[in-house]
Design an enzyme around this catalytic site. Sequence first.
Site, PDB file in Angstrom:
ATOM      1  N   HIS A 273      13.239 -15.210   8.704  1.00 22.36           N
ATOM      2  CA  HIS A 273      14.396 -14.387   8.358  1.00 22.36           C
ATOM      3  C   HIS A 273      14.134 -12.904   8.574  1.00 22.36           C
ATOM      4  O   HIS A 273      13.000 -12.454   8.479  1.00 22.36           O
ATOM      5  CB  HIS A 273      14.770 -14.581   6.884  1.00 22.36           C
ATOM      6  CG  HIS A 273      15.023 -16.002   6.507  1.00 22.36           C
ATOM      7  ND1 HIS A 273      14.604 -16.535   5.323  1.00 22.36           N
ATOM      8  CD2 HIS A 273      15.656 -17.005   7.160  1.00 22.36           C
ATOM      9  CE1 HIS A 273      14.968 -17.798   5.248  1.00 22.36           C
ATOM     10  NE2 HIS A 273      15.603 -18.113   6.365  1.00 22.36           N
TER      11      HIS A 273
ATOM     12  N   ARG B  73     -12.351 -14.143 -21.251  1.00 20.75           N
ATOM     13  CA  ARG B  73     -11.007 -14.175 -21.831  1.00 20.75           C
ATOM     14  C   ARG B  73      -9.927 -14.403 -20.791  1.00 20.75           C
ATOM     15  O   ARG B  73      -8.811 -14.773 -21.119  1.00 20.75           O
ATOM     16  CB  ARG B  73     -10.718 -12.861 -22.560  1.00 20.75           C
ATOM     17  CG  ARG B  73     -11.670 -12.554 -23.689  1.00 20.75           C
ATOM     18  CD  ARG B  73     -11.488 -11.145 -24.198  1.00 20.75           C
ATOM     19  NE  ARG B  73     -11.783 -10.209 -23.103  1.00 20.75           N
ATOM     20  CZ  ARG B  73     -11.308  -8.978 -23.016  1.00 20.75           C
ATOM     21  NH1 ARG B  73     -10.493  -8.507 -23.943  1.00 20.75           N
ATOM     22  NH2 ARG B  73     -11.633  -8.198 -22.017  1.00 20.75           N
TER      23      ARG B  73
ATOM     24  N   LYS C 125       8.776  -5.457   3.259  1.00 18.06           N
ATOM     25  CA  LYS C 125       8.543  -6.363   2.134  1.00 18.06           C
ATOM     26  C   LYS C 125       7.075  -6.324   1.722  1.00 18.06           C
ATOM     27  O   LYS C 125       6.191  -6.155   2.563  1.00 18.06           O
ATOM     28  CB  LYS C 125       8.883  -7.806   2.517  1.00 18.06           C
ATOM     29  CG  LYS C 125      10.336  -8.033   2.870  1.00 18.06           C
ATOM     30  CD  LYS C 125      10.577  -9.458   3.322  1.00 18.06           C
ATOM     31  CE  LYS C 125      12.033  -9.673   3.694  1.00 18.06           C
ATOM     32  NZ  LYS C 125      12.252 -11.014   4.253  1.00 18.06           N
TER      33      LYS C 125
ATOM     34  N   HIS D 264      10.224 -12.921   8.817  1.00 17.78           N
ATOM     35  CA  HIS D 264       9.285 -13.426   7.822  1.00 17.78           C
ATOM     36  C   HIS D 264       9.668 -14.846   7.416  1.00 17.78           C
ATOM     37  O   HIS D 264      10.849 -15.171   7.307  1.00 17.78           O
ATOM     38  CB  HIS D 264       9.309 -12.514   6.583  1.00 17.78           C
ATOM     39  CG  HIS D 264       8.501 -13.036   5.444  1.00 17.78           C
ATOM     40  ND1 HIS D 264       9.077 -13.459   4.258  1.00 17.78           N
ATOM     41  CD2 HIS D 264       7.172 -13.222   5.308  1.00 17.78           C
ATOM     42  CE1 HIS D 264       8.122 -13.866   3.440  1.00 17.78           C
ATOM     43  NE2 HIS D 264       6.961 -13.738   4.055  1.00 17.78           N
TER      44      HIS D 264
ATOM     45  N   GLU E  44      -4.111  -4.728 -11.511  1.00 16.48           N
ATOM     46  CA  GLU E  44      -2.891  -3.961 -11.286  1.00 16.48           C
ATOM     47  C   GLU E  44      -2.249  -4.523 -10.028  1.00 16.48           C
ATOM     48  O   GLU E  44      -2.799  -4.404  -8.942  1.00 16.48           O
ATOM     49  CB  GLU E  44      -3.271  -2.492 -11.096  1.00 16.48           C
ATOM     50  CG  GLU E  44      -2.135  -1.535 -11.151  1.00 16.48           C
ATOM     51  CD  GLU E  44      -2.624  -0.089 -11.162  1.00 16.48           C
ATOM     52  OE1 GLU E  44      -3.042   0.400 -10.078  1.00 16.48           O
ATOM     53  OE2 GLU E  44      -2.610   0.528 -12.233  1.00 16.48           O
TER      54      GLU E  44
ATOM     55  N   GLU F 122      22.130 -10.424   8.139  1.00 15.21           N
ATOM     56  CA  GLU F 122      20.958 -11.296   8.154  1.00 15.21           C
ATOM     57  C   GLU F 122      20.819 -11.943   9.524  1.00 15.21           C
ATOM     58  O   GLU F 122      21.797 -12.164  10.235  1.00 15.21           O
ATOM     59  CB  GLU F 122      21.021 -12.342   7.045  1.00 15.21           C
ATOM     60  CG  GLU F 122      22.101 -13.384   7.198  1.00 15.21           C
ATOM     61  CD  GLU F 122      22.145 -14.363   6.025  1.00 15.21           C
ATOM     62  OE1 GLU F 122      21.294 -14.298   5.139  1.00 15.21           O
ATOM     63  OE2 GLU F 122      23.052 -15.202   6.021  1.00 15.21           O
TER      64      GLU F 122
ATOM     65  N   GLN G 209      14.482  -3.744  -4.544  1.00 16.91           N
ATOM     66  CA  GLN G 209      14.944  -5.096  -4.878  1.00 16.91           C
ATOM     67  C   GLN G 209      13.743  -6.025  -4.914  1.00 16.91           C
ATOM     68  O   GLN G 209      12.889  -5.976  -4.030  1.00 16.91           O
ATOM     69  CB  GLN G 209      15.931  -5.564  -3.808  1.00 16.91           C
ATOM     70  CG  GLN G 209      16.468  -6.961  -3.989  1.00 16.91           C
ATOM     71  CD  GLN G 209      17.496  -7.312  -2.910  1.00 16.91           C
ATOM     72  OE1 GLN G 209      18.391  -6.541  -2.628  1.00 16.91           O
ATOM     73  NE2 GLN G 209      17.371  -8.495  -2.344  1.00 16.91           N
ATOM     74  N   ASP G 210      13.658  -6.865  -5.929  1.00 16.14           N
ATOM     75  CA  ASP G 210      12.637  -7.911  -6.015  1.00 16.14           C
ATOM     76  C   ASP G 210      13.315  -9.256  -5.846  1.00 16.14           C
ATOM     77  O   ASP G 210      14.350  -9.516  -6.473  1.00 16.14           O
ATOM     78  CB  ASP G 210      11.923  -7.887  -7.372  1.00 16.14           C
ATOM     79  CG  ASP G 210      10.893  -6.785  -7.498  1.00 16.14           C
ATOM     80  OD1 ASP G 210      10.661  -6.048  -6.527  1.00 16.14           O
ATOM     81  OD2 ASP G 210      10.313  -6.665  -8.596  1.00 16.14           O
ATOM     82  N   ASN G 211      12.735 -10.115  -5.014  1.00 12.50           N
ATOM     83  CA  ASN G 211      13.230 -11.471  -4.811  1.00 12.50           C
ATOM     84  C   ASN G 211      12.143 -12.441  -5.272  1.00 12.50           C
ATOM     85  O   ASN G 211      10.965 -12.234  -4.976  1.00 12.50           O
ATOM     86  CB  ASN G 211      13.550 -11.730  -3.339  1.00 12.50           C
ATOM     87  CG  ASN G 211      14.634 -10.809  -2.828  1.00 12.50           C
ATOM     88  OD1 ASN G 211      15.538 -10.440  -3.555  1.00 12.50           O
ATOM     89  ND2 ASN G 211      14.545 -10.428  -1.581  1.00 12.50           N
TER      90      ASN G 211
ATOM     91  N   LYS H 210      20.837 -24.299   7.084  1.00 10.90           N
ATOM     92  CA  LYS H 210      21.016 -22.963   7.666  1.00 10.90           C
ATOM     93  C   LYS H 210      19.822 -22.580   8.545  1.00 10.90           C
ATOM     94  O   LYS H 210      19.991 -22.106   9.664  1.00 10.90           O
ATOM     95  CB  LYS H 210      21.194 -21.942   6.533  1.00 10.90           C
ATOM     96  CG  LYS H 210      21.380 -20.527   6.983  1.00 10.90           C
ATOM     97  CD  LYS H 210      21.623 -19.654   5.743  1.00 10.90           C
ATOM     98  CE  LYS H 210      21.334 -18.229   5.986  1.00 10.90           C
ATOM     99  NZ  LYS H 210      21.491 -17.414   4.790  1.00 10.90           N
ATOM    100  N   ASP H 211      18.590 -22.805   8.039  1.00 14.24           N
ATOM    101  CA  ASP H 211      17.402 -22.456   8.822  1.00 14.24           C
ATOM    102  C   ASP H 211      17.240 -23.360  10.045  1.00 14.24           C
ATOM    103  O   ASP H 211      16.712 -22.930  11.073  1.00 14.24           O
ATOM    104  CB  ASP H 211      16.147 -22.511   7.958  1.00 14.24           C
ATOM    105  CG  ASP H 211      16.023 -21.310   7.035  1.00 14.24           C
ATOM    106  OD1 ASP H 211      16.874 -20.392   7.108  1.00 14.24           O
ATOM    107  OD2 ASP H 211      15.078 -21.276   6.225  1.00 14.24           O
TER     108      ASP H 211
END
Length: 184
Positions: free
Chosen positions: A63, A24, A73, A120, A29, A144, A48-50, A170-171
């Site tokens: 970053h 199926r 993270k 990261h 989890e 940052e 916070q979730d990104n 920016k990077d």
Amino acid sequence: MIKVTETKLKGCFVLEPIIHEDERGYFFESFNQNDFCNAIGQEITFVQDNHSLSKKGVLRGLHFQKGHHAQAKLVSVLQGRIQDVVVDLRKDSATFGQHLSMELDSENKRQLFIPRGFAHGFLTLSESAQVLYKCDNYYFRDMEGGIRFDDNELSIDWDIESVELSISHKDSQLSSFEVFRFKK
């Protein structure tokens, strides 16, 4: 339930879920606060979730957040495949300046826990990738920081020969690891 393996960078862990599959589909989890904290041996509360979507060849990073705004993270790939890279920026660490590079993808569902004090970044290897990372501290724009993905001293082996690289303006303006090393 998860299998947890500490990497060569102290405090950085690979988490592999137990996946239950049958004709199926599958079930697993993806996160359990108690199991996670017991497995890594510390209390972490994510606030916070990104979520990002990137096309093939997109490189995001490297970053980090500075000072009291540093973030731990937990990185997961919901769709696709990435080369995930972390660099130890903890000046008192035995592995300061060392990096870890590994593939994460939506098929094996491995996750990478990155403690505070790391830079990261990732490169999208599939046609597209959706990446979700949980953070234990809120993002603060004024704190940052970043290091160039192609820094000579770090010598990260990005698999960029096989893709056309896409990096933000920016990077592309981030400083070298040497500049970071000598900042107070």
